[in-house]
Design an enzyme around this catalytic site. Structure first.
Site, PDB file in Angstrom:
ATOM      1  N   GLU A 159      44.340  44.354  34.406  1.00  0.00           N
ATOM      2  CA  GLU A 159      44.912  45.491  35.125  1.00  0.00           C
ATOM      3  C   GLU A 159      45.557  46.516  34.201  1.00  0.00           C
ATOM      4  O   GLU A 159      46.300  47.387  34.650  1.00  0.00           O
ATOM      5  CB  GLU A 159      45.902  44.982  36.174  1.00  0.00           C
ATOM      6  CG  GLU A 159      45.199  44.117  37.211  1.00  0.00           C
ATOM      7  CD  GLU A 159      46.121  43.569  38.277  1.00  0.00           C
ATOM      8  OE1 GLU A 159      47.337  43.834  38.211  1.00  0.00           O
ATOM      9  OE2 GLU A 159      45.622  42.886  39.183  1.00  0.00           O
ATOM     10  N   LYS A 205      45.737  44.308  50.841  1.00  0.00           N
ATOM     11  CA  LYS A 205      44.480  44.327  50.099  1.00  0.00           C
ATOM     12  C   LYS A 205      43.338  44.289  51.117  1.00  0.00           C
ATOM     13  O   LYS A 205      43.087  43.240  51.728  1.00  0.00           O
ATOM     14  CB  LYS A 205      44.377  43.113  49.165  1.00  0.00           C
ATOM     15  CG  LYS A 205      45.401  43.080  48.044  1.00  0.00           C
ATOM     16  CD  LYS A 205      45.300  41.772  47.268  1.00  0.00           C
ATOM     17  CE  LYS A 205      46.199  41.775  46.044  1.00  0.00           C
ATOM     18  NZ  LYS A 205      46.191  40.443  45.365  1.00  0.00           N
TER      19      LYS A 205
END
Length: 416
Positions: free
Chosen positions: A204, A334
């Site tokens: 990330e 999500k």
């Protein structure tokens, strides 16, 4: 009526070099739009099913089955449906699958089409995606959670906690907050270099150095904030994603070479919160440790944002159970955990009605698709988690938010 005229999917690659699904939808007025589905590394047990081929291609991670399901099954079911009726399109796919977690078609097949339909409908109406999904009330630019040190399943290093993040609260605009976080990120790189640590990055975009314990990243980040010229606590707060389900074995939490009970780990968090301005702790306890979560919420819930990710998996039913049991006070959102745009929106609305904060989130396997940037503004989540500002698939989301800032919206900052 503008209807869905054609649906097609292809296999493409995500930011980790793993296959994923790209779905393209064409409408009867000629409008065409695509969407690329993300994928997680640290996943909750109750997430919607991501369909993988499990054959010799791509070490079993191919998605040709999901692609085939779009092209041969989903397309037939949704062609001819009203493109502006997102709820009906998503309901048709859920019914076609016939399970609660898309274990037949694959959530990666369904979500790709769901996102592409929404994007095509917005494009057809010549309005931004955030305005199409959120209406006139879509107006809030989210406070970002910048993951600047990676550990756990997102990095090959000695750090147990999965993410150490900064949250730029004390700024009047999103662009100012983005600048501050980026300057701190670069300062942290200089500090790590000077100390002889690796500045390789994780999935990330955060750095992934080998550090002695889970407190050292907080010390280094605090130093970077100060040396970059910002105030820790008033302008910049800290956040953790422990991803503790990954640490939970036989009723104990294993980290730093020790075993902790739920109560002991909560005490550990309390000490960290006394020393550092920690605003948020995500997945502080395992998704299977609901009694521990109740105690965590009782002891820290009035002081700290306690986020359920693996705990709730963006699932309306599971969140409702958590609300009834006073578990956590925030939920990570999500879309690929639940499988469609409509179901994601339903979960967010339930959370907001019950005073739970919402954080729109990427996955560790991402792409250039910036759907969640618009989605965060559409749903006024107030927070977004989409990595460091060092990888293009992460910056795609930040750059989209910068575009939205020029059009409309206010930055919440300390008013979150």
């Amino acid at each position: 009526m503008v209807f869905i005229e054609d649906v097609e999917a292809h296999e493409v690659l995500d930011s980790r070099g793993n296959p994923t699904v790209r779905a393209t939808v064409r409408l009867s007025d000629g409008t065409e739009a695509s969407a690329i589905v993300p994928s997680g590394a640290s996943t909750g047990k109750r997430e919607a099913l991501e369909l993988r081929d499990k054959d010799d291609r791509y070490a079993g991670k191919g998605v040709l089955k999901a692609v085939s399901n779009v092209n041969e099954k989903i397309a037939e079911a949704v062609i001819g449906l009203d493109a502006y009726n997102q709820k009906a399109v998503d309901a048709e796919m859920l019914e076609l699958d016939g399970t609660h977690n898309y274990s037949n078609l694959g959530a990666n097949a369904v979500l790709g089409v769901s996102m592409a339909v929404a994007r095509a409908a917005a494009k057809s109406l010549n309005i931004p995606l955030y305005r199409y999904l959120g209406g006139a009330n879509a107006s809030i630019l989210p406070v970002p959670m910048f993951n600047i040190i990676n550990g756990g399943a997102h990095a090959n290093n000695s750090v147990d906690f999965q993410e150490f993040m900064i949250m730029p609260f004390g700024f009047s605009t999103f662009s100012e907050a983005l600048r501050a976080a980026t300057e701190i990120y670069h300062k942290l790189k200089s500090i790590l270099n000077a100390a002889g640590h690796s500045t390789a990055v994780g999935d990330e975009g955060g750095f992934a150095p080998n550090l002695k314990d889970n407190e050292e990243p907080l010390k280094l980040i605090s130093q970077a904030v100060k040396e970059a010229g910002y105030e820790l606590g008033s302008q910049i707060k800290l956040a953790l994603d422990v991803a503790s389900s990954e640490l939970y074995k036989d009723g104990k939490y294993e980290l730093e070479g020790k075993k902790f009970s739920s109560a002991e780990l909560i005490s550990y968090y309390e000490k960290l919160c006394e020393k550092y301005p920690i605003f948020s702790i995500e997945d502080g306890l395992s998704e299977d440790d609901w009694s521990g979560w109740a105690e965590l919420t009782k002891r820290l819930g009035s002081k700290v944002q306690l986020v359920g990710d693996d705990l709730f998996v963006t699932n309306e039913k599971i969140l409702r159970e958590g609300i009834e049991k006073n578990i956590a006070n925030a939920i990570l959102i999500k879309p690929n955990q639940i499988g469609s745009v409509t179901q994601t929106m339903q979960t967010v609305r339930l959370a907001q009605r019950n005073g739970y904060r919402c954080i729109m989130s990427h996955r560790s396997g991402e792409s250039e698709d910036a759907f969640i940037a618009d989605f965060a503004v559409a749903l006024n989540t107030g927070e977004i988690k989409t990595g460091a500002t060092s990888r293009s698939e992460r910056n795609a989301k930040y750059n989209r938010l910068l575009e939205i800032e020029l059009e409309a919206g206010e930055f919440l900052g300390d008013n979150i």
